[in-house]
Design a protein around this motif. Structure first.
Motif, mmCIF file in Angstrom:
data_model
loop_
_atom_site.group_PDB
_atom_site.id
_atom_site.type_symbol
_atom_site.label_atom_id
_atom_site.label_comp_id
_atom_site.label_asym_id
_atom_site.label_seq_id
_atom_site.Cartn_x
_atom_site.Cartn_y
_atom_site.Cartn_z
ATOM 1 N N GLY A 89 -37.803 -110.294 9.858
ATOM 2 C CA GLY A 89 -39.049 -109.880 9.221
ATOM 3 C C GLY A 89 -40.189 -110.832 9.550
ATOM 4 N N ASP A 90 -39.879 -112.124 9.531
ATOM 5 C CA ASP A 90 -40.856 -113.137 9.902
ATOM 6 C C ASP A 90 -41.319 -112.926 11.339
ATOM 7 N N GLY A 91 -40.369 -112.555 12.212
ATOM 8 C CA GLY A 91 -40.698 -112.331 13.617
ATOM 9 C C GLY A 91 -41.631 -111.170 13.825
ATOM 10 N N ALA A 92 -41.622 -110.220 12.897
ATOM 11 C CA ALA A 92 -42.541 -109.090 12.997
ATOM 12 C C ALA A 92 -43.899 -109.409 12.373
ATOM 13 N N ILE A 93 -43.903 -110.200 11.284
ATOM 14 C CA ILE A 93 -45.158 -110.498 10.592
ATOM 15 C C ILE A 93 -45.965 -111.562 11.329
ATOM 16 N N THR A 94 -45.288 -112.558 11.917
ATOM 17 C CA THR A 94 -45.983 -113.669 12.564
ATOM 18 C C THR A 94 -46.990 -113.230 13.611
ATOM 19 N N PRO A 95 -46.619 -112.386 14.586
ATOM 20 C CA PRO A 95 -47.629 -111.989 15.574
ATOM 21 C C PRO A 95 -48.812 -111.261 14.948
ATOM 22 N N ALA A 96 -48.536 -110.421 13.947
ATOM 23 C CA ALA A 96 -49.612 -109.644 13.331
ATOM 24 C C ALA A 96 -50.619 -110.550 12.627
ATOM 25 N N ILE A 97 -50.137 -111.434 11.738
ATOM 26 C CA ILE A 97 -51.059 -112.268 10.964
ATOM 27 C C ILE A 97 -51.741 -113.304 11.846
ATOM 28 N N SER A 138 -38.722 -115.972 20.492
ATOM 29 C CA SER A 138 -37.632 -116.637 21.201
ATOM 30 C C SER A 138 -36.539 -117.066 20.229
ATOM 31 N N GLY A 139 -36.946 -117.455 18.995
ATOM 32 C CA GLY A 139 -35.955 -117.781 17.980
ATOM 33 C C GLY A 139 -35.124 -116.571 17.592
ATOM 34 N N ALA A 140 -35.760 -115.397 17.541
ATOM 35 C CA ALA A 140 -35.028 -114.168 17.223
ATOM 36 C C ALA A 140 -34.012 -113.828 18.313
ATOM 37 N N LEU A 150 -37.974 -103.603 19.536
ATOM 38 C CA LEU A 150 -37.928 -103.286 18.104
ATOM 39 C C LEU A 150 -38.946 -104.123 17.336
ATOM 40 N N LEU A 151 -39.008 -105.420 17.637
ATOM 41 C CA LEU A 151 -40.004 -106.272 16.998
ATOM 42 C C LEU A 151 -41.418 -105.794 17.317
ATOM 43 N N MET A 152 -41.632 -105.337 18.532
ATOM 44 C CA MET A 152 -42.959 -104.859 18.918
ATOM 45 C C MET A 152 -43.387 -103.667 18.056
ATOM 46 N N VAL A 203 -42.331 -102.742 15.036
ATOM 47 C CA VAL A 203 -42.565 -103.133 13.643
ATOM 48 C C VAL A 203 -43.855 -103.942 13.523
ATOM 49 N N THR A 204 -44.103 -104.838 14.474
ATOM 50 C CA THR A 204 -45.316 -105.660 14.439
ATOM 51 C C THR A 204 -46.570 -104.802 14.530
ATOM 52 N N LEU A 205 -46.566 -103.849 15.425
ATOM 53 C CA LEU A 205 -47.731 -102.967 15.563
ATOM 54 C C LEU A 205 -47.939 -102.135 14.299
ATOM 55 N N PHE A 206 -46.849 -101.691 13.687
ATOM 56 C CA PHE A 206 -46.976 -100.934 12.439
ATOM 57 C C PHE A 206 -47.620 -101.795 11.356
#
Length: 414
Positions: free
Chosen positions: A120-128, A311-313, A350-352, A354-357
């Motif tokens: 979840g952090d991996g999806a929120i980090t790029p967005a914020i 990269s951590g994910a 998958l992260l991409m 969720v991040t865009l959403f």
């Protein structure tokens, strides 16, 4: 047991130490390195209108000591000394503990729940991160507001598209940019401190303690916002297999940590000097003539910030596959020089999505801040619990010694 707790330092021989430090600066510390863009802005909002000098010093003291206790002590000095065949992160730690005793439902729960939060952090980090950088344009170009969200979407698409290149190649490009970023935020921080040197009084932890015990519910809310300053600390541990302990330690204590402290102090000093806090105080540190270049540099830095958690994910996913908790996915080795540098396409795309959403749905960094703080703090609580068990079983610490450490770190984390 030595193979279970071995370091990954053998992957960074002396001749390659400097490139590894620069690479770690770009890949590992991008996330925590861009936290000054939104952390103080968020905690100021949570603390109420027109904060007084004691409140500002209390907030800065909380940020300073959170960086010291959580990142420097918990992760850099303790967690990174407990590796699993050179790999770090919550999944590697869980695997190490399960290998010592098979039936451990609580350990499994903490490890798997923490891993889910990291995704979840991996999806929120790029967005914020990207949104917070682009929002700096509002100060110098108010008419740019309608274009910030589309620009963030384009940038995020590009970020995930370059992931197949691997962290080694990305790190060579990102490292020098992040080095420039840390130099810049440190210089801005020094300029801010010069405006009001009394801000350095916040190094006294009593200012933070006084704030916590004198503001009721507000203190609890603010402490959740303060945790935004250590976003990416978990990636520091998870990326241990990518670069090794020594390059990460040198990058943190020699470059990243001092730069963060100077910048947070500079922002607080500017507020004490009477700066307008209705807009992002980070960009108020910058002279008007250099604001556009700073926004560009901040945007590049936030793109890099997202790389740390991505990269951590990848590392965590491979560990989960090896443990049988995820189905077998195609893992691509991106360099022959390091076993830890990999790419997993299914996780990347998958992260991409969720991040865009999240970017399109929440639309601004302020709207994402609360969810981000919850994910970060819960992940750290899970890791803290596993570290307590590891100290008892791997390091053979007595219960009183381990409990003392756990109480100090976990109470600060919560």
């Amino acid at each position: 047991m030595s193979n279970l707790t071995s370091s990954s330092d053998h992957r960074s021989p002396q001749g390659r130490l400097l490139p590894m430090v620069i690479g770690a600066t770009g890949v590992v510390f991008g996330d925590i390195g861009t936290s000054p863009l939104y952390t103080l802005k968020t905690v100021l909002f949570l603390s109420g209108d027109a904060p007084s000098a004691p409140v500002i010093l209390g907030l800065l003291s909380l940020i300073f000591w959170t960086l010291v206790i959580v990142t420097s002590l918990k992760y850099a000095m303790f967690a990174m000394r407990i590796g699993n065949r050179g790999e770090g992160g919550i999944m590697a730690l869980m695997s190490l503990l399960v290998s010592r005793r098979k039936s451990r439902p609580l350990v499994l729960f903490a490890g798997l729940f923490g891993a889910a939060l990291i995704y979840g952090d991996g999806a929120i980090t790029p967005a914020i991160s990207v949104l917070s950088a682009l929002e700096g344009l509002n100060i110098v170009l108010p008419a740019s507001q309608p274009y910030i969200l589309p620009a963030a979407v384009v940038i995020l698409l590009s970020l995930f598209a370059i992931q197949p290149l691997g962290t080694a190649r990305i790190g060579r490009v990102f490292g020098p940019i992040m080095a420039l970023w840390f130099l810049s935020i440190a210089a801005l921080g020094v300029w801010g401190i010069i405006q009001h040197p009394a801000v350095l009084l916040a190094l006294n932890p009593m200012y933070g303690i006084h704030f916590l015990f004198s503001n009721g519910l507000t203190s609890f809310l603010v402490l959740g916002g303060v945790f935004l300053c250590v976003t990416g600390a978990e990636a520091l541990y998870a990326d241990m297999g990518h670069f090794g302990k020594r390059p990460i330690w040198l990058a943190w204590f020699g470059i990243v940590f001092p730069s963060l402290l100077l910048n947070y102090a500079g922002q607080a000093a500017l507020i004490l000097a009477g700066a307008d806090v209705t807009q992002n105080i980070f960009f108020r540190l910058c002279p008007p003539a250099l604001l556009i270049p700073l926004v560009i540099l901040a945007t590049l830095a936030t793109i890099i910030a997202s790389q740390a958690i991505i990269s951590g994910a990848f590392s965590m996913t491979r560990q989960a596959i090896q443990l049988g908790w995820l189905p077998r996915l195609r893992v691509k080795q991106t360099t022959e020089e390091s076993y830890g540098q990999i790419y997993i396409g299914a996780i990347n795309w998958l992260l991409m999505v969720v991040t865009l959403f999240l970017t399109v749905f929440f639309k601004s960094s302020d709207n994402l801040a609360a969810a981000y703080g919850i994910a970060v703090s819960l992940t750290m609580i899970m890791t803290t619990g596993l570290l307590f068990v590891a100290m008892r079983e791997v390091w053979r610490w007595g219960y009183a010694r381990a409990a003392c450490w756990w109480r100090g770190v976990s109470s600060w984390s919560i």
